[in-house]
Design an enzyme around this catalytic site. Sequence first.
Site, mmCIF file in Angstrom:
data_model
loop_
_atom_site.group_PDB
_atom_site.id
_atom_site.type_symbol
_atom_site.label_atom_id
_atom_site.label_comp_id
_atom_site.label_asym_id
_atom_site.label_seq_id
_atom_site.Cartn_x
_atom_site.Cartn_y
_atom_site.Cartn_z
ATOM 1 N N ASP A 462 19.800 31.394 -7.934
ATOM 2 C CA ASP A 462 19.854 30.701 -9.223
ATOM 3 C C ASP A 462 19.462 31.633 -10.379
ATOM 4 O O ASP A 462 18.915 32.732 -10.159
ATOM 5 C CB ASP A 462 18.909 29.485 -9.165
ATOM 6 N N ASP A 529 25.617 21.382 -12.636
ATOM 7 C CA ASP A 529 24.547 20.470 -12.238
ATOM 8 C C ASP A 529 24.970 19.024 -12.417
ATOM 9 O O ASP A 529 24.236 18.114 -12.038
ATOM 10 C CB ASP A 529 23.282 20.731 -13.071
HETATM 11 C C1 GLA Z 1 19.088 24.761 -11.381
HETATM 12 C C2 GLA Z 1 20.219 24.506 -10.409
HETATM 13 C C3 GLA Z 1 19.952 23.222 -9.652
HETATM 14 C C4 GLA Z 1 18.630 23.314 -8.940
HETATM 15 C C5 GLA Z 1 17.538 23.630 -9.937
HETATM 16 C C6 GLA Z 1 16.225 23.893 -9.242
HETATM 17 O O1 GLA Z 1 19.105 23.830 -12.414
HETATM 18 O O2 GLA Z 1 21.435 24.462 -11.063
HETATM 19 O O3 GLA Z 1 20.998 22.975 -8.731
HETATM 20 O O4 GLA Z 1 18.692 24.296 -7.946
HETATM 21 O O5 GLA Z 1 17.839 24.758 -10.716
HETATM 22 O O6 GLA Z 1 15.207 24.157 -10.125
#
Ligand code: GLA
Length: 726
Positions: A462, A529
Amino acid sequence: MTELSSHTLSAVDGGPRHDADVARHLRAGGVSVIITADSGAMPSIVYWGADLGELDDDALHEVLAATEPRLDNSVDSPRRVGIVPEASTGWLGAPGLQGHRVDGSAWSPKFVDVRHEVHEKTLTSRGSDATAGLELTVIVELTESGLLRARAEVSNTADSGYTVDRLAVTLPVPPVAHEILDQTGRWAKERVPQRRDIVAGTHLRESRRGRTGADAATVLVAGERSFGFQSGEVWGLHVGWSGNHLSYVERHNNGHTLLGGGELLLPGEVALSAAESYSTPWVYGSYGVGLDEQAARFHAYLRSRPQHPTADRPVTLNVWEAVYFNHRLDTLLELADRAAEVGVERYVLDDGWFRHRRSDDAGLGDWYVDEGVWPDGLSPLVERVRERGMEFGLWFEPEMVNPDSDLARQHPEWIMQTGGRMPLEARSQQVLNVAIPEAYEYLLARISSLVSEYKIDYIKWDHNRDLIEPGSTARAGAAGTHEQTAAVYRLLEELKRRHPGLEIESCSSGGARVDLGVLEFTDRVWASDCIDPLERQQILRWTAQLLPPELVGNHIAGPRSHTTSRTHDLSFRATTALIGHLGVEWNIAQATDAERAELREWIALHKRFRSLIHTGTVVRPDAPDDAVVVSGIRAEDASEALIEIAMCARPAAWPPSVIRIPGLDPERRYRVAAVGPDAPRTITASTPAWQRDGGLELTGRALGLVGIQVPPLHVEHAALAHITGL
Ligand code: GLA
């Protein structure tokens, strides 16, 4: 760089006057590219578009004559525009190379004595400017699928330093291109298309986020008026880079329209000492008739790479929306049991497993399993996951650090900053300078040791903030996005080398790192997301302009979307997720037995069609009404197709007309039938014939010209049509 067999371009001489001494016609995958160069000069692209067929020297010569530069009230001896345009040729648009020495010299080089080398469908041209003390190399390659890619490299051959401000490569677009389509977006609403006319001037898209960006142009398309998915010539450009980058369309009133792209360099970011070089990322060009054909060239290229995932993409369960930071072993074990029961093949433990990470305020950087939450380490969970026959994946955000972490306290000098102050925080985090060797080694050692200890199959990698004022403390706060991006690529590459078979997902606040640079080292992207299927219909449609479905993570979430609060039936959530790398992101331990039973059926359906979905050609038939979004996948040999028809709004017309299914074999007969757990159970007078009584038989020609009827779906519902060759 690939070793090149050394023979010069075939010379074209004789006949009417033209300025080209050398020319080369590259052909592949239905595309032709003609490249030429004045005597001793850097190369120009004369033509890029549909295949011109076999051209002998005479015919090639005619094309050069037909396109020779003419007087335009500018210089007396007009020149063609180079792939890296040079002001020394009389070009008054943006020069491809911009830079200078501290005394102001070398700002407008003229590259001469160019040597061209051809190796299969790659042309490498290298020229020099002794006065400026620079060398320029341009590499152009036409891949098997007809995707064009180019990059440039500048080398400093003098003793004094040379600062590169910009190095971009350009691809010409013919004047029939009148419209631009590119993408923008934001967190949880990535890849939103935007369209406008091409006018004189520059349509410039800059990304200064230190990552690709949720608002990245992604593919910058120039095309004929009203081009669509199936029609109109289109030329598109993508910059394969995960740091700052630029892409642009530049139109001049002398007939030139250029697509350009490269890295966006911050002030002083690339300062070359003697004998040092700077290379651009690959800039990709995809031509097509219609956006589908253009996308197919990107997809075919990606699929041809040796590292492209070929094994079945395992159906994934990601626990983020199921538990967030609330890591409890009993809940996570139960989720593993339920996941295996519904057919999940990979279990991914998301954010929250490492030291001090009880919320998103602390812990990033402390890549040790949290002893309080996980007293026996991750083993109890990993063992259960494996007992249930699933792979195990783990979340990391390696480039980031919370000020509230042991790492930040021990190594504040590893945090990117400039001007003697810390940048503004975002999501309570700062950026770790991976280009500092000790920081790089720390990350490599921590990730590598966890991958070995738990035999991790998959990393969700990430990157949750933009890079604001990303200076390097190792270099007095000098701008460091370029070196950061390069260091992250090295880290990904080294982890893959050390752990063969390890897969990595590129995630960045959802889908803010989707580009062909990071995909050299990763195996899928997290598209967004936002898992609300209504939003996803659009996000996936436009992500598909660059990526094939097997590289795009697509999950089935719980009934009420966590980002939009909309509620959808499982059938719409599942149908939307089907054409992609399928996953589940929902606390299915709390779902009803009926929901789990239906989910199991959807996962089984995905597995039934998985090889088609992950090898076929993406089709996005134009629909009669914007309310209807149609996406599908067609087998490469046209023996089969799976078409998803989604009712995304209430259509103006009722019943909602027909859609044509392109690309099938006109002579062949096909059966069209409803498929899926929700294949209409209630037949009414409006149910189309293909959804009734085992379906309908039609030829490929009829499917392409007459089409099939859109079912009378409720809004935010979808149907699936399976088309099989007889
Ligand atoms: C980001 C990712 C999510 C999740 C969060 C965790 O927003 O896109 O899918 O993994 O971080 O903190």
